[in-house]
Design an enzyme around this catalytic site. Sequence first.
Site, PDB file in Angstrom:
ATOM      1  N   HIS A 262       0.814  -1.214   0.000  1.00  0.00           N
ATOM      2  CA  HIS A 262       0.000   0.000   0.000  1.00  0.00           C
ATOM      3  C   HIS A 262       0.846   1.263   0.000  1.00  0.00           C
ATOM      4  CE1 HIS A 262      -3.716   2.165   0.680  1.00  0.00           C
ATOM      5  NE2 HIS A 262      -3.257   2.719   1.790  1.00  0.00           N
ATOM      6  N   PHE A 263       1.953   1.248   0.737  1.00  0.00           N
ATOM      7  CA  PHE A 263       2.835   2.414   0.825  1.00  0.00           C
ATOM      8  C   PHE A 263       4.094   2.143  -0.002  1.00  0.00           C
ATOM      9  CE2 PHE A 263       0.311   3.109   4.716  1.00  0.00           C
ATOM     10  CZ  PHE A 263      -0.072   4.418   4.507  1.00  0.00           C
TER      11      PHE A 263
END
Length: 288
Positions: A262-263
């Site tokens: 996600h990051f």
Amino acid sequence: MHHRTATIDGHQVFYREAGSREHPTVLLLHGYPTSSHMFRGLIPALADRYHVLAPDHLGFGRSDAPPADEFDYGFDALTTITEQLLDRLDVRECAILVQDYGAPVGWRLALRRPERITAIISQNGNAYEAGFVPEFWAPIWDYAADPAPENEQAVRGALGIEAIRWQYLHGVPDPSLVSPDTWHHDHALLSRPGNDAVQLRLFRDYPSNVALYPRVHEYFRDSRVPLLAVWGGNDEIFGPDGARAFAEDLPDAEIHLLDAGHFALESHLDTATDLIRDFLARTLLAAA
């Protein structure tokens, strides 16, 4: 990099700023549960050619976090604060980089003033129902539909440090690349007294973003805005189909799925930076 605050509608909004204001502006819009801190590596990597702004949304990071009974938290309100900050700084045009919660803020900015947006970079910033991973989102949809105590309890887990740690580490082939400072930093700021009510209010408002998607897709088709998706392809929150879907309305969209979660900036900063700089050079500098 400068660390500044501006008073917007009576609230202190913190933002990071770098680069000359004579250069094209790139606005970085962070997601949940973080802040402009997530762009600490990207900002200096862009500041030689661009004026870079990265604000903390109200309720996040080092911006004010007024109690939920004193401020009507929702994505419309976060957008209004961001829009007023841009007006205060006399930013008439900007490219936007959106991640997670930054996406619905960015889409609203574009719908309100499409002439302001020169290009879009999406780092796991969703705009399509295809992007939602059902297992992750089911409790949020249930809570938004019915904020009963049992549904609230199911989403409160997202405020805990283990859930935040998972957001940073899932889908990352080498978790040792991700600094533990990230989730400890985010958790400390989310744990400020009363901030749980702020986050719960935003969870409940998330369906408003989905309702906006048809207008966002129409904006894509009408504007043909240049768009780059630099997407963590292993994300279990916004899956890779969310990145691929941009091509439905923007056939020229540039879509890159990284071996990340996600990051993606935490584990693949160099790769993402190269893609972003190349894209901005072709869209912003070439047009200047």
